[in-house]
Design a protein around this motif. Structure first.
Motif, PDB file in Angstrom:
ATOM      1  N   TRP A  26      -8.252  -1.653  -0.910  1.00 20.69           N
ATOM      2  CA  TRP A  26      -7.264  -0.543  -1.243  1.00 20.69           C
ATOM      3  C   TRP A  26      -6.839  -0.673  -2.541  1.00 20.69           C
ATOM      4  O   TRP A  26      -6.761   0.321  -3.560  1.00 20.69           O
ATOM      5  N   SER A  27      -6.440  -1.849  -3.169  1.00 23.99           N
ATOM      6  CA  SER A  27      -6.180  -1.995  -4.736  1.00 23.99           C
ATOM      7  C   SER A  27      -7.180  -1.518  -5.622  1.00 23.99           C
ATOM      8  O   SER A  27      -6.907  -0.770  -6.514  1.00 23.99           O
TER       9      SER A  27
ATOM     10  N   LYS B 293       0.831  -1.084   0.134  1.00 21.48           N
ATOM     11  CA  LYS B 293      -0.053  -0.091   0.041  1.00 21.48           C
ATOM     12  C   LYS B 293       1.044   1.234   0.021  1.00 21.48           C
ATOM     13  O   LYS B 293       0.502   2.136   0.851  1.00 21.48           O
TER      14      LYS B 293
ATOM     15  N   GLN C 289      -9.674   0.635  -4.756  1.00 21.48           N
ATOM     16  CA  GLN C 289      -9.961   2.191  -4.691  1.00 21.48           C
ATOM     17  C   GLN C 289      -8.703   2.734  -5.650  1.00 21.48           C
ATOM     18  O   GLN C 289      -9.172   3.841  -6.159  1.00 21.48           O
ATOM     19  N   GLN C 290      -7.701   2.229  -5.531  1.00 23.57           N
ATOM     20  CA  GLN C 290      -6.252   2.912  -6.023  1.00 23.57           C
ATOM     21  C   GLN C 290      -6.547   2.463  -7.765  1.00 23.57           C
ATOM     22  O   GLN C 290      -5.656   3.235  -8.456  1.00 23.57           O
TER      23      GLN C 290
END
Length: 479
Positions: free
Chosen positions: A229-230, A101, A232-233
């Protein structure tokens, strides 16, 4: 012959036949202690004619495979190894970013931290290579880089430790190019200098071309599900790799095995090589310290390294600026090309690895071809200066123009073609500004190149940081 006076533009740096703009202004001022090049007497001219006769006698040696070619081949594969270990992180950094992250700015620091150490030992590396010999210093650089590559997956979870390890990798690898230049000054005769140097130096591009697709293949062997997280990014769209660690294990082992072969096969100086033929040894003794224009002049070694000239000569300063400019475009693409292909052109990592190798395969072809073309043009009585400027112009005008064009092209095929041609044409710089270090200073090329490589590789620190900041501030959306 004319003596070059200190007050003239190139007078502090050259041993010249005519005006400063001529090809002979690319000769090194490794002079006697008075700073002046001695005028040749009749005995020296007779000796020069004898030299030409002896070179004709060694025609068969020039045509046949010799120990100099083995040295070139081993250095070529050594450079391929160290460049593969340098750039494999550019492919593996995407799954690493998803797993740990990292922000784009942190990713930029990870990629640029290599150059913190790489800059430190450029000049000491050149001095050590001259003092201890190119063989042990070059071998040390490859071996230590390989060992640290094996340790990289262990350091990856701790960002600070990863910065330090990558900097240490740069520190160890920094001695390889100065050591290579020292080896070239001992093993590459001026009649074959452009060809042997460019073919050997092209190993760096070959290593890069191999590293990208092979790393992509290893990374995609086992993909796991993405986390929130991945998603969202918008990263790792095909899943998070569970095998990226093997990228570093594989290339690290290859580097260690190469070092074993290096120790068994290579000597740093032709005079110390027990397997070299007497005719090849005589040929190398006669030709490795001739001037770049092959005009029957042997460049004599001054008793001290001309450090002042390395920093004060206008010729040297312009050379360093060219080196820095070449490094900026090269390192930006080297570190961010996989990200560009994955996130802008929407290739998955496996395809990105394969496509990312094409520019460096072309770069390898252009580098090798430009070396042969340079020697051919010099044989056709073009000056060395004209040939070096021509090759550098191809590298800068062609490569830079196509790179600018890439920013305005929306079609995927055209964008890939423009990037590929841009990187490929930059390989002509190997027969341009990079060769000039040997042309100017055949005796102190290691120290001279180490100064230029330090300045040139400042771009390796700055360019990834600037690119990371731009991506964080503007977003990775193709604009």
């Amino acid at each position: 012959y004319q003596r070059r006076v200190r007050g003239t533009p190139c007078g502090m740096f050259t041993e010249s036949f005519s005006d400063c703009g001529s090809h002979s202004s690319f000769l090194q001022a490794e002079r006697d202690t008075d700073g002046m090049s001695p005028e040749p007497n009749h005995a020296q001219l007779v000796k020069s004619d004898l030299l030409e006769d002896l070179l004709e006698e060694h025609h068969e040696v020039r045509r046949n495979w010799g120990r100099r070619h083995l040295v070139a081949a081993m250095v070529c594969t050594g450079l391929a190894n160290v460049y593969a270990m340098r750039v494999n992180l550019s492919a593996a950094v995407l799954p690493m970013q998803c797993e740990y992250k990292w922000s784009n700015a942190e990713q930029g620091v990870v990629l640029s931290s290599f150059f913190w150490g790489y800059l430190i030992c450029q000049v000491p590396g050149g001095i050590l290579a001259v003092r201890w010999g190119g063989k042990p210093v070059f071998g040390f650089g490859v071996l230590c880089t390989a060992v640290l590559t094996l340790l990289l997956p262990v350091a990856a979870p701790r960002l600070g430790l990863l910065y330090v390890l990558r900097a240490l990798m740069g520190l160890c690898e920094s001695v390889t190019f100065p050591a290579f230049v020292v080896l070239a000054s001992a093993w590459f005769p001026c009649q074959e200098r452009s060809v042997l140097y460019t073919c050997t130096n092209a190993g760096a591009y070959l290593g890069t071309a191999i590293a990208f697709p092979l790393s992509g293949f290893i990374i995609n062997l086992n993909l796991g599900p993405r986390d929130e997280w991945s998603k969202q990014q918008g990263l790792c769209k095909h899943g998070i790799s569970n095998t990226w660690q093997w990228v570093f294990y594989g290339f690290g082992v290859a580097g260690v095995l190469w070092w074993v072969g290096w120790q068994l096969l290579i000597q740093g100086d032709p005079a110390e090589d027990t397997r070299i033929s007497s005719s090849e040894l005589e040929y190398l003794t006669l030709t490795t310290k001739q001037d770049a224009d092959r005009s029957k002049v042997t460049v004599h070694k001054s008793p001290m390294v001309p450090w002042v000239n390395f920093f004060s000569s206008g010729c040297a300063v312009v050379l360093y600026l060219n080196h820095f400019a070449a490094g900026w475009g090269s390192y930006t693409l080297l570190t961010y090309l996989p990200k560009y292909l994955s996130e802008i052109q929407h290739f998955d990592l496996a395809k990105s690895g394969g496509i990312a190798s094409l520019p460096y395969l072309l770069m390898w072809v252009v580098a090798v071809t430009s070396g042969r073309a340079a020697d051919w043009l010099i044989k056709r009585h073009l000056t060395v200066r004209s040939v070096r400027v021509l090759m550098q112009s191809i590298a800068f005008v062609g490569s830079g123009g196509l790179l600018v064009l890439t920013g305005f092209v929306e079609a995927q095929a055209l964008a890939i073609a423009a990037v590929t041609l841009s990187v490929g044409l930059s390989g002509a710089a190997t027969a341009g500004c990079i060769m000039v270090y040997l042309d100017l200073s055949p005796h102190y090329s290691g120290e001279f190149f180490s100064v230029g490589n330090t300045i040139g590789n400042l771009a390796g620190i700055i360019a990834p940081l600037v690119a990371g900041q731009i991506l964080d501030s503007k977003g990775v959306d193709g604009n």
